[in-house]
Every structure is written in structure tokens, then in C-alpha cells.
Design a protein around this motif. Structure first.
Motif, mmCIF file in Angstrom:
data_model
loop_
_atom_site.group_PDB
_atom_site.id
_atom_site.type_symbol
_atom_site.label_atom_id
_atom_site.label_comp_id
_atom_site.label_asym_id
_atom_site.label_seq_id
_atom_site.Cartn_x
_atom_site.Cartn_y
_atom_site.Cartn_z
ATOM 1 N N HIS A 14 0.785 -1.235 0.000
ATOM 2 C CA HIS A 14 0.000 0.000 0.000
ATOM 3 C C HIS A 14 0.815 1.282 0.000
ATOM 4 O O HIS A 14 0.254 2.351 0.162
ATOM 5 N N ASN A 19 -5.682 3.337 -1.848
ATOM 6 C CA ASN A 19 -6.869 2.492 -1.731
ATOM 7 C C ASN A 19 -6.593 1.225 -0.922
ATOM 8 O O ASN A 19 -5.458 0.838 -0.731
ATOM 9 N N ALA A 20 -7.659 0.591 -0.490
ATOM 10 C CA ALA A 20 -7.567 -0.708 0.187
ATOM 11 C C ALA A 20 -8.672 -1.588 -0.392
ATOM 12 O O ALA A 20 -9.594 -1.987 0.299
ATOM 13 N N CYS A 21 -8.556 -1.874 -1.668
ATOM 14 C CA CYS A 21 -9.599 -2.650 -2.366
ATOM 15 C C CYS A 21 -9.673 -4.064 -1.806
ATOM 16 O O CYS A 21 -8.678 -4.653 -1.429
ATOM 17 N N VAL A 22 -10.856 -4.634 -1.794
ATOM 18 C CA VAL A 22 -11.083 -5.945 -1.218
ATOM 19 C C VAL A 22 -10.292 -7.028 -1.956
ATOM 20 O O VAL A 22 -9.827 -7.984 -1.355
ATOM 21 N N PHE A 23 -10.088 -6.906 -3.263
ATOM 22 C CA PHE A 23 -9.361 -7.918 -4.024
ATOM 23 C C PHE A 23 -7.852 -7.754 -3.903
ATOM 24 O O PHE A 23 -7.088 -8.562 -4.424
ATOM 25 N N CYS A 24 -7.409 -6.729 -3.216
ATOM 26 C CA CYS A 24 -5.978 -6.451 -3.128
ATOM 27 C C CYS A 24 -5.602 -6.076 -1.693
ATOM 28 O O CYS A 24 -4.992 -5.056 -1.450
ATOM 29 N N ASN A 25 -5.988 -6.894 -0.740
ATOM 30 C CA ASN A 25 -5.688 -6.605 0.652
ATOM 31 C C ASN A 25 -4.240 -7.000 0.941
ATOM 32 O O ASN A 25 -3.946 -8.083 1.418
ATOM 33 N N GLN A 26 -3.317 -6.116 0.602
ATOM 34 C CA GLN A 26 -1.897 -6.424 0.709
ATOM 35 C C GLN A 26 -1.442 -6.609 2.153
ATOM 36 O O GLN A 26 -0.489 -7.330 2.410
ATOM 37 N N ARG A 28 -3.084 -8.206 4.397
ATOM 38 C CA ARG A 28 -3.398 -9.607 4.699
ATOM 39 C C ARG A 28 -2.488 -10.550 3.894
ATOM 40 O O ARG A 28 -2.016 -11.557 4.397
#
Length: 82
Positions: A14, A19-26, A28
Motif C-alpha cells: 500500500h 486504496n484498500a480494495c477488497v481484491f488487493c488486501n496487501q 493480509r
């Protein structure tokens, strides 16, 4: 004879990405929060990895996560001088 190849991964979750898009939760995916992408951070990782890489191996440095080109220009230039 083909040279062996290794990639040294640098994870910058990030950084540069607002952004913190659901498909790209870096956070996690990597298990880390936002990391300081300083020259010291990169150098420490490179030095640790080089201990396991033969001298005759072709090596590349790759940045994963975040948006490297959106990282503060001063930090980008700092890591380019390594």
C-alpha cells in the motif's frame, strides 16, 4: 549453458496506493502493514538474500505491492542509488 536466475522480492504494501480494495488486501497477503521503503529497508533485504545466492546467478530486484511509481519521488530515487 543457461545462467540461474533469482528474483529478490521487495514488498511495499500500500505504499503509493491510497486504496484498500477488497481484491488487493496487501496487508493480509504479506502479513505486514505499510512499510518504510527506505534505502536501508531495501539494502537489508538484498544483503540477507545475497547470502543464499551463488555469485554466478543472474539476479533481479522486484518491487511487489503498492504502486512503486506513485511512491514519493525522493524514496524512489533513494532506492535507485543502491
Amino acid at each position: 549453458m543457461n545462467k540461474k536466475m533469482k528474483i529478490i522480492p521487495i514488498f511495499v504494501p500500500h505504499i503509493g496506493c491510497p486504496n484498500a480494495c477488497v481484491f488487493c488486501n496487501q496487508k493480509r497477503i504479506t502479513g505486514k502493514g505499510t512499510v518504510a521503503a527506505s534505502a536501508k529497508y531495501v539494502t537489508d533485504i538484498v544483503e540477507e538474500c545475497r547470502k543464499t545466492i551463488d555469485e554466478d546467478t543472474y539476479t533481479e530486484l522486484a518491487f511487489f505491492g503498492g504502486s512503486f511509481t506513485a511512491i514519493n519521488l525522493k524514496l524512489q530515487e533513494e532506492t535507485q542509488r543502491l
